[in-house]
Design a protein around this motif. Structure first.
Motif, PDB file in Angstrom:
ATOM      1  N   PHE A  44      -0.082   5.361  -1.022  1.00 51.11           N
ATOM      2  CA  PHE A  44      -0.069   6.245   0.152  1.00 51.11           C
ATOM      3  C   PHE A  44       0.890   7.406  -0.073  1.00 51.11           C
ATOM      4  O   PHE A  44       0.573   8.557   0.242  1.00 51.11           O
ATOM      5  CB  PHE A  44       0.355   5.434   1.376  1.00 51.11           C
ATOM      6  N   ASP A  86      -4.103   2.758   5.001  1.00 54.74           N
ATOM      7  CA  ASP A  86      -3.619   4.138   5.033  1.00 54.74           C
ATOM      8  C   ASP A  86      -3.534   4.664   6.459  1.00 54.74           C
ATOM      9  O   ASP A  86      -2.563   5.336   6.834  1.00 54.74           O
ATOM     10  CB  ASP A  86      -4.533   5.041   4.209  1.00 54.74           C
ATOM     11  N   ARG A 134      -0.237   5.793   8.459  1.00 53.82           N
ATOM     12  CA  ARG A 134      -0.187   7.146   9.023  1.00 53.82           C
ATOM     13  C   ARG A 134       0.213   7.103  10.487  1.00 53.82           C
ATOM     14  O   ARG A 134       1.085   7.848  10.935  1.00 53.82           O
ATOM     15  CB  ARG A 134      -1.540   7.839   8.881  1.00 53.82           C
ATOM     16  N   GLN A 178      -0.239  11.299  -0.110  1.00 51.76           N
ATOM     17  CA  GLN A 178       0.250  12.125   0.996  1.00 51.76           C
ATOM     18  C   GLN A 178       1.552  12.845   0.656  1.00 51.76           C
ATOM     19  O   GLN A 178       2.315  13.204   1.547  1.00 51.76           O
ATOM     20  CB  GLN A 178       0.467  11.231   2.234  1.00 51.76           C
ATOM     21  N   HIS A 216       0.800  -1.227   0.000  1.00 58.81           N
ATOM     22  CA  HIS A 216       0.000   0.000   0.000  1.00 58.81           C
ATOM     23  C   HIS A 216       0.835   1.281   0.000  1.00 58.81           C
ATOM     24  O   HIS A 216       0.268   2.370  -0.143  1.00 58.81           O
ATOM     25  CB  HIS A 216      -0.929   0.018   1.223  1.00 58.81           C
TER      26      HIS A 216
END
Length: 403
Positions: A19, A306, A310, A23, A15
């Motif tokens: 991501f 995600d 994070r 971001q 992922h």
């Protein structure tokens, strides 16, 4: 993907690209570098060695580690080397575990001011312990303190706190005798909490006055001195969490504890359960739950990939920031002489350090070729071939903007 097989690296590899793209403007260089390092750790991208055991004729390929301090796979050997170096610092006395925690409002602004706020957390916690211990009304001695920074809670939330390991006594202020604390009691946590709160808020105000703090989003208004002073006011009245646990059961228990805490990262691979269409599921411990039969403290949580990434990246430290620090008797400056004096006053001989071998792993000493040990029979393995790394670990280059 079954339990026990999942790693943080798998989540980032699967992922991470999407991501990063989503971001791009919110991730720091340090966070991007940590992601890249974890993804490449112990893969062909970093090179390695083709090995053969001369005794049992087992062949294996050993890929190099990324050695990033946020990588779950790279911390066991780092912790072992650090502990071997720290054995000489242990004294034959009781040791206490003390924890200093920042209130939630300060944790909120700490994320954008990591170097300043985490630095103050170290300095003020150590100053508090050393000041109260030196007070004749409490202990009246010079003590040594090892502090380890953790920035996470069990659910990967931002929760900055330091764990302190302190011997139960110290050298008298005149340097002529060893002063032991009362059995089972180090220092009053209420006194520690009050001084810690006052000194931290004073230092935070000073940092604000000197322009060392940054504020964003909902906290942008705190850049104004009057607004900041108003925001600080309730923090002078609330309780700050400082607590001390019972003493460890001997120096061996101290080392066992340190081996679990010094090089810990936000989440170990062993806590990961599954990654599927729902997200990432992992084990966590609810410390607010008292562990009643119908409400166990150990629970599972599922986060989107995600959100998991994070939260993990919240805990990437600024470059060059030391998360383990020593103060007082064991401060780097003068440590050898002060510990020698402590042992002299305690009437004990200097510690003898022995290094244990690592089976099934590689060991390396500053620039010397690593030695590999066979996991099956323990013999030194022969290096048949060296695999060259593909490229250096680094963050992805910034996207060029056409002018």
């Amino acid at each position: 993907m079954g339990p026990g097989a999942l790693e943080v690296a798998d989540i980032f590899r699967t992922h991470g690209p999407a991501f990063r793209a989503a971001q791009r403007s919110h991730l720091s260089l340090g966070q991007l570098k940590a992601m890249s390092a974890i993804e490449q750790c112990r893969t062909a991208a970093l090179g390695g060695h083709v090995l053969r055991c001369p005794d049992c004729q087992q062949d294996q390929v050993s890929y190099n580690s990324c050695r990033n301090r946020h990588c779950p796979k790279c911390q066991a050997n780092a912790a072992k080397r650090w502990l071997e170096a720290r054995q000489a610092d242990l004294l034959p006395v009781d040791y206490y575990h003390v924890v200093f925690t920042l209130p939630a409002p300060i944790s909120d602004i700490a994320y954008y001011n990591k170097a300043v706020v985490y630095g103050l957390l170290f300095e003020i916690a150590a100053e508090t312990l050393i000041t109260i211990a030196a007070d004749p009304k409490h202990l009246g001695a010079q003590v040594g303190v090892t502090l380890v920074l953790h920035t996470w809670g069990s659910a990967l939330t931002h929760h900055p706190h330091v764990h302190g390991i302190v011997p139960g006594g110290g050298i008298s202020l005149d340097g002529k005798r060893w002063v032991s604390c009362k059995p089972g009691f180090f220092l009053s946590v209420r006194v520690l909490s009050r001084l810690f709160r006052r000194r931290f808020l004073e230092s935070l105000e000073e940092a604000h006055h000197d322009g060392k703090l940054q504020f964003f989003g909902d906290h942008a208004g705190l850049a104004d001195p009057k607004a900041f002073a108003k925001w600080l006011a309730p923090l002078r009245q609330c309780e700050w969490v400082v607590y001390a646990k019972r003493p460890f059961a001997g120096p061996e228990a101290v080392l066992a504890y340190l081996s679990r805490y010094t090089h810990r990262v936000a989440i170990a691979n062993s806590r990961l359960l599954t990654m599927d269409e729902r997200g990432v599921t992992f084990r966590w411990k609810d410390y607010r739950d008292k562990g009643e039969p119908d409400r166990p403290r150990h629970k599972t949580m599922t986060l989107s990939a995600d959100e998991f990434m994070r939260r993990f990246l919240l805990h990437v430290l600024p470059g060059g920031f030391h998360r383990i620090r020593h103060f007082g008797l064991i401060a780097n400056h003068g440590r050898t002489e002060k510990l020698a004096r402590a042992r002299e006053l305690l009437g004990v001989a200097p510690a003898v350090i022995t290094e244990a071998s690592e089976v099934g792993t590689e060991t390396e000493v500053d620039g010397v070729r690593p030695t590999f040990v066979c996991a099956h029979c323990g013999a030194a393995m022969l290096v048949l071939e060296t695999l060259v790394r593909g490229h250096a670990i680094r963050a992805p280059p910034p996207k060029r903007v056409s002018l």
